[in-house]
Design a protein around this motif. Structure first.
Motif, short mmCIF file in Angstrom:
data_model
loop_
_atom_site.label_atom_id
_atom_site.label_comp_id
_atom_site.label_asym_id
_atom_site.label_seq_id
_atom_site.Cartn_x
_atom_site.Cartn_y
_atom_site.Cartn_z
N SER A 1 -0.47 -2.94 -6.11
CA SER A 1 0.57 -3.96 -6.20
C SER A 1 0.59 -4.57 -7.59
O SER A 1 -0.45 -4.68 -8.24
CB SER A 1 0.28 -5.07 -5.17
OG SER A 1 1.24 -6.09 -5.24
N THR B 1 -3.32 -13.39 -9.13
CA THR B 1 -2.77 -13.46 -7.78
C THR B 1 -1.80 -12.31 -7.57
O THR B 1 -1.13 -11.85 -8.50
CB THR B 1 -2.03 -14.79 -7.51
OG1 THR B 1 -0.97 -14.92 -8.45
CG2 THR B 1 -2.96 -15.98 -7.62
N ASN C 1 1.90 -11.96 -1.32
CA ASN C 1 1.34 -12.12 0.02
C ASN C 1 1.99 -11.10 0.95
O ASN C 1 2.77 -11.45 1.84
CB ASN C 1 1.53 -13.55 0.53
CG ASN C 1 0.80 -13.77 1.84
OD1 ASN C 1 -0.10 -13.02 2.19
ND2 ASN C 1 1.20 -14.81 2.56
N ASP C 2 1.67 -9.83 0.71
CA ASP C 2 2.13 -8.74 1.58
C ASP C 2 0.99 -7.75 1.69
O ASP C 2 -0.08 -7.95 1.10
CB ASP C 2 3.42 -8.10 1.05
CG ASP C 2 3.31 -7.53 -0.35
OD1 ASP C 2 2.16 -7.31 -0.84
OD2 ASP C 2 4.35 -7.30 -0.99
N GLU C 3 1.19 -6.67 2.42
CA GLU C 3 0.11 -5.71 2.66
C GLU C 3 -0.42 -5.12 1.35
O GLU C 3 -1.63 -5.05 1.13
CB GLU C 3 0.58 -4.60 3.61
CG GLU C 3 -0.49 -3.58 3.94
CD GLU C 3 -1.71 -4.17 4.65
OE1 GLU C 3 -2.82 -3.64 4.45
OE2 GLU C 3 -1.57 -5.15 5.40
N GLY D 1 -0.19 -6.37 -1.67
CA GLY D 1 -0.82 -7.43 -2.44
C GLY D 1 -2.22 -7.74 -1.92
O GLY D 1 -3.15 -7.97 -2.71
N ARG D 2 -2.38 -7.75 -0.60
CA ARG D 2 -3.71 -8.00 -0.02
C ARG D 2 -4.67 -6.85 -0.34
O ARG D 2 -5.85 -7.07 -0.60
CB ARG D 2 -3.60 -8.23 1.49
CG ARG D 2 -3.02 -9.61 1.81
CD ARG D 2 -3.07 -9.92 3.30
NE ARG D 2 -2.08 -9.16 4.07
CZ ARG D 2 -0.79 -9.48 4.15
NH1 ARG D 2 -0.32 -10.55 3.53
NH2 ARG D 2 0.04 -8.73 4.87
N GLN D 3 -4.15 -5.63 -0.38
CA GLN D 3 -5.00 -4.48 -0.76
C GLN D 3 -5.47 -4.62 -2.21
O GLN D 3 -6.63 -4.38 -2.52
CB GLN D 3 -4.25 -3.17 -0.57
CG GLN D 3 -4.06 -2.78 0.87
CD GLN D 3 -3.26 -1.48 1.00
OE1 GLN D 3 -2.81 -0.90 0.01
NE2 GLN D 3 -3.07 -1.05 2.24
N GLU E 1 -5.68 -7.43 -3.88
CA GLU E 1 -6.60 -8.59 -3.90
C GLU E 1 -7.99 -8.18 -3.43
O GLU E 1 -9.00 -8.60 -3.98
CB GLU E 1 -6.04 -9.69 -3.01
CG GLU E 1 -6.89 -10.93 -2.96
CD GLU E 1 -6.36 -12.03 -3.83
OE1 GLU E 1 -7.15 -12.90 -4.19
OE2 GLU E 1 -5.17 -12.01 -4.15
N ASP E 2 -8.05 -7.34 -2.41
CA ASP E 2 -9.33 -6.86 -1.90
C ASP E 2 -10.09 -6.03 -2.93
O ASP E 2 -11.31 -5.95 -2.90
CB ASP E 2 -9.14 -6.03 -0.62
CG ASP E 2 -8.73 -6.87 0.57
OD1 ASP E 2 -8.87 -8.11 0.52
OD2 ASP E 2 -8.24 -6.28 1.57
#
Length: 141
Positions: free
Chosen positions: A65, A97, A100-102, A104-106, A108-109
């Motif tokens: 992302s 940052t 806030n989507d799938e 983006g969370r991947q 972030e992880d």
């Protein structure tokens, strides 16, 4: 060692305490001692650490992302003693940052892992500083 592994820059004096640095691709910047807006050599070292680790982390996280914010602050404390001048306590702080989507969370992880990989293995600049690579200085032949 092959030529593709060699990195060089040229520095030319413009006037007292002001220099032009040129890379082999024709890019240039001016550096000074901090009495104007030009970067000092110490600021360039901090910028090199930030830039090197930013590229690593960018490649490792943006496969998933694009970030909404990607900022880094690098700081160090100048010390002068019997061993000479140097920086201590160099800290690289990321402020990143993702949406806030799938995806983006991947991303972030992966962020902490990417930062650790850059620090522990990938970033040539910070690895060189941390390992204490000797610098030879002398007249060019």
């Amino acid at each position: 060692m092959s030529d593709e592994n060699v990195r060089t820059i040229d520095l030319t004096r413009i006037e007292r305490a002001r220099y032009r640095v040129t890379n082999p691709r024709g890019g240039f910047l001016e550096i000074g001692e901090g009495d104007d807006t030009n970067f000092t050599p110490v600021e360039l070292l901090l910028a090199a650490i930030a830039g090197c680790t930013a590229i690593d982390v960018d490649y490792l996280t943006t496969k998933r992302s694009e970030p909404q914010r990607f900022d880094i602050v690098v700081s160090g404390v100048k010390k002068s003693d019997d061993d000479g001048n140097r920086l201590e306590d160099i800290v690289v702080g990321f402020d990143v940052t993702f949406p806030n989507d799938e995806a983006g969370r991947q991303a972030e992880d992966r962020l902490e892992v990417a930062i650790d990989r850059s620090h522990d293995r990938l970033c040539t600049v910070s690895r060189t500083v941390e390992l204490g690579t000797p610098v030879q200085a002398g007249l060019r032949s």
